[in-house]
Enzyme design. Sequence first.
Site: not given
Length: 452
Positions: A348, A292, A121, A294, A77, A166
């Site tokens: 991600e 994504n 991005h 985290y 990606r 995002e």
Amino acid sequence: MEPRSFPDGFVWGAATASYQIEGAVREDGRGESIWDRFSHTPGRVRNGDTGDVACDHYHRYRDDVALMARLGFNAYRFSVSWSRVLPTGTGAVNQAGLDFYDRLVDELLAHEIAPFVTLYHWDLPQTLEDAGGWPVRATAEAFADYAGIVAARLGSRVRSIATINEPWVVADHGYRTGAHAPGRSDPGAAIAAAHHLLVAHGLGVQAIRAAAPATPAGIVLNLGPQQPASSHPLDLEAACAEHDWLNRWFLDPLVGRAYPEPPWWAAGEARGELRDGDMELIAVPLDFLGVNYYSRNRVRSPLLPPLEPAGDPPERTGMDWEVYPAGLAEVLEFVASRTGALPLYITENGAAYPVDDAEPARDPARVSFLRRHLDAALDALERGVPLRGYFAWSLLDNFEWAQGYGPRFGIIHVDYQTLERRVRDSARFMGAVARSGRLPLDDVVSTAGPPA
Ligand code: FCB
């Protein structure tokens, strides 16, 4: 216990973004982006770091692709730099810039690695920011033209195209807090930017479908559980508000729902950016959604005194983010509650950790982080979430936005003096999982097999 297996055909890769790795910011006609301007503005990025050289991927992409192939990944990606393709955001195409991505895609295909493209991005052409940036609608219209250009050139050879990475971070950090480029702190602008990012997505999907009808089109959202720090009603309310802004503000309109209640800091905004037909445009059917993930947040109401820490402090990464693998399954289930059978990808997931200078390729904490999150992905699959792939963030140590080159997220170590790449244990670990489709029961890294 037996090792658990991922479904056949599961997509395995690593992710990157143009400004974070490419360097070569003045080559082959590339125009200035908001991250060039921001990183060259004193005081904005830690240590004065910029993406001028980064990982020099622009010149080293062949070696980087060969490395991914040796590791055993079947996907990659990456994002396209808008200002390489259209140096001022609109107008004539800079063929030399587009050619770079053409070569990259061919190189990936020659190594049987499926290209997963992201169009935006975070590196908006500076000319478009000067004309108002995401708070003005013309930026969304310019994005649609750019999306059509890239889709026409690359669409038939790539596995998927995501419009925006995002959008929450773009609106919140770029226009509300100002911690990211373009560094504006204006609540009204942030809310307008959020809407125009979604409009850009809707127009972008239409443009992708017109240029490359068979290419799956989608978007990538960052999500994380927003849990109350206590059972106090004010904490519950604060956590709900954070959940609405982070997890629902973009996802809900994408699936045809209304926007949630505005966040407190935007309560008085007029919402003049909303036009008839926008909500239908934003809810254009998706072919996939990228998530994504985290960490989670424990939300404390600003109206209550700070909570005294109780018990053992939670495990944290080098970014000070809590390690909370269960949250990956939680957010996937939350998304699937709205998207049903729509294919989902973890686009991600990963962690920064300090480097052991004596042994920069040893990263046991990252191996453990990845293994526990992959275990959570398997939990989500078992509960019926239509998860199709996993991309580790990131392929390489790289320019971590306002934090510069301090945090190292790579499964491959980069020596920023020599630009030499060194395969970390976590890359070997991910490669072994990708090749076998099975998750080891512990953090053992096999030294057998490729790559040396
Ligand atoms: C995500 C970004 C990515 C990287 C990671 C750590 O929010 O998409 O570029 O910075 O965080």
